[in-house]
Design an enzyme around this catalytic site. Structure first.
Site, PDB file in Angstrom:
ATOM      1  N   GLU A 125       0.842  -1.187   0.000  1.00  0.00           N
ATOM      2  CA  GLU A 125       0.000   0.000   0.000  1.00  0.00           C
ATOM      3  C   GLU A 125       0.879   1.239   0.000  1.00  0.00           C
ATOM      4  O   GLU A 125       2.079   1.153   0.310  1.00  0.00           O
ATOM      5  CB  GLU A 125      -0.950  -0.029   1.201  1.00  0.00           C
ATOM      6  CG  GLU A 125      -1.885  -1.238   1.149  1.00  0.00           C
ATOM      7  CD  GLU A 125      -2.940  -1.250   2.253  1.00  0.00           C
ATOM      8  OE1 GLU A 125      -2.904  -0.359   3.128  1.00  0.00           O
ATOM      9  OE2 GLU A 125      -3.799  -2.165   2.231  1.00  0.00           O
ATOM     10  N   ILE A 335      32.132  -0.719 -20.736  1.00  0.00           N
ATOM     11  CA  ILE A 335      32.815  -1.374 -21.856  1.00  0.00           C
ATOM     12  C   ILE A 335      32.321  -0.815 -23.191  1.00  0.00           C
ATOM     13  O   ILE A 335      33.096  -0.672 -24.142  1.00  0.00           O
ATOM     14  CB  ILE A 335      32.614  -2.903 -21.777  1.00  0.00           C
ATOM     15  CG1 ILE A 335      33.437  -3.457 -20.597  1.00  0.00           C
ATOM     16  CG2 ILE A 335      32.993  -3.584 -23.086  1.00  0.00           C
ATOM     17  CD1 ILE A 335      33.144  -4.894 -20.256  1.00  0.00           C
ATOM     18  N   GLU A 361      10.247  -7.089  -3.116  1.00  0.00           N
ATOM     19  CA  GLU A 361      10.296  -8.344  -2.336  1.00  0.00           C
ATOM     20  C   GLU A 361      11.299  -8.247  -1.186  1.00  0.00           C
ATOM     21  O   GLU A 361      11.922  -9.236  -0.799  1.00  0.00           O
ATOM     22  CB  GLU A 361      10.610  -9.550  -3.229  1.00  0.00           C
ATOM     23  CG  GLU A 361       9.732  -9.670  -4.452  1.00  0.00           C
ATOM     24  CD  GLU A 361       8.246  -9.687  -4.135  1.00  0.00           C
ATOM     25  OE1 GLU A 361       7.878  -9.909  -2.959  1.00  0.00           O
ATOM     26  OE2 GLU A 361       7.435  -9.465  -5.053  1.00  0.00           O
TER      27      GLU A 361
END
Length: 380
Positions: A125, A335, A361
């Protein structure tokens, strides 16, 4: 670890699906901020939407290790779609299989595993994330129904999903024992998408704020027992965290693949930059970190498959893999040089996609709390 034949088959199925149905279109879908519903249906037809679910309910009936291997493959092609696949598999389908009635399984679970329907979970929420017990969404019994009112946030597939796993307070006086989980269609009157979020990454899925405005839910859609909803919602928390570690590993692997290919063709001072030790060592470090993350999540998955405690290992895998993925994606951009900063090259999108793995999570900080509390169980 050595993979079983079934685990290899599922991994290879997911890899082939990702290469054929997702990777060629991921950049386009990212720019469009959404993927076609058809790709999710195809994912179901390929057996990827119910990997651990019993074949009686349309699943593949494989073990959890096979599932996270498949998650890594889909994530290597696109992070946003891997997250929709993950939510559908676990917690939604997994919770239905474990706690659902036969009626719920027949009417809901079989549709999730086939890809006909997509599932989402409504736990977070606006005012609470990691403190799941602090939710305010209310569900009040009214005859044969419950009436839900509340506001949920950061809901993956909130506008796409057909089935919602909703966690709500049914008895405010009972604290954590007054929370109930529902499994119900999003077509119910009162289910309203307040907004679709604009995001840094994972743009191929819809992340939404959803409100329940006197949403009526039949009592038959209670999942498990009333008052036991928080435990049901969090029962698969370790599983979900292992899945995030697999997602992070897949994203990092894609970054390494792109960086290695670019380094082999980009010329500097008369030779490919991969032949410069600075770049070669960078690639070696990236590959080593990816393999370490993979072994961490596979170890945690193997413990789960054996029915052994794995909360500490799941948190370790998520913590390491999620932070590793950002480091590896950053090196891949380095790179590429200036080209890595352009969305013409895949590493820019990968970097955006992997950043969230340190947040959802359970943040990295939450994982450290979990690990520190379980240090006493380590054989040091």
């Amino acid at each position: 670890m050595q993979l079983s034949e079934e685990q290899r088959q599922i991994r290879d199925t997911a890899r082939a699906f990702a290469a054929r149905e997702i990777a060629p279109f991921a950049a386009e879908w990212d720019r469009a901020e959404g993927a076609p519903r058809a790709v999710l249906q195809k994912m179901g037809a390929a057996g990827l939407m119910g990997v651990t679910i019993d074949p009686a309910w349309g699943g593949a009936g494989a073990d959890f290790t096979a599932y996270v291997l498949a998650i890594e493959e889909i994530s290597a092609a696109d992070g946003g779609l891997s997250n929709m696949m993950a939510a559908n598999n676990s917690p939604v389908a997994a919770a239905l299989q474990e706690y659902g009635t036969d009626w719920q399984k027949q009417h809901y679970l079989t549709r999730l595993t086939s890809g006909e329907w997509i599932g989402c979970i409504h736990l977070t929420e606006p005012h609470t994330g990691s403190d799941a017990a602090a939710i305010r969404t209310r569900a009040v019994r009214d005859g044969a129904d419950y009436v839900l009112d509340g506001h949920k946030a950061f809901i993956t597939a909130g506008s796409t999903a057909d089935l919602a796993m909703i966690v709500a307070v049914t008895d405010p006086a009972a604290g954590k024992r007054g929370i109930t989980t529902f499994i119900t269609p999003t077509a119910n009157p009162g289910y309203k998408v307040l907004r679709k979020e604009r995001k840094l990454g994972h743009r191929t899925n819809d992340t939404c704020q959803v409100v329940f405005d006197t949403m009526r839910v039949p009592a038959r859609d209670v999942l498990g027992e009333p008052g036991r909803g928080l435990g049901i919602a969090l029962a698969n928390l370790s599983s979900v965290r292992i899945g995030v570690a697999a997602q992070a590993t897949g994203g990092a692997r894609a970054a390494l693949k792109a960086a290695r290919a670019y380094a082999a063709e980009r010329q500097s001072f008369g030779k490919p930059i991969v032949e410069h030790q600075a770049v070669a060592f960078m690639l070696a470090d990236m590959a080593t970190q990816i393999e370490a993350a993979r072994q961490l999540y596979l170890h945690a998955a193997q413990l789960k498959d054996r029915g052994l405690p794995c909360a500490r290992e799941a948190s370790m895998a998520k913590l390491f893999a999620s932070e590793m993925a950002e480091r590896v994606a950053s090196k891949a951009i380095q790179i590429h040089g200036g080209y890595g900063f352009l969305n013409d090259y895949p590493v820019e999108k990968i970097y955006r996609d992997v950043r969230v793995y340190q947040i959802y999570e359970g943040t990295s900080e939450v994982q450290k709390i979990v690990i520190s509390r379980l240090l006493g169980e380590l054989d040091l």
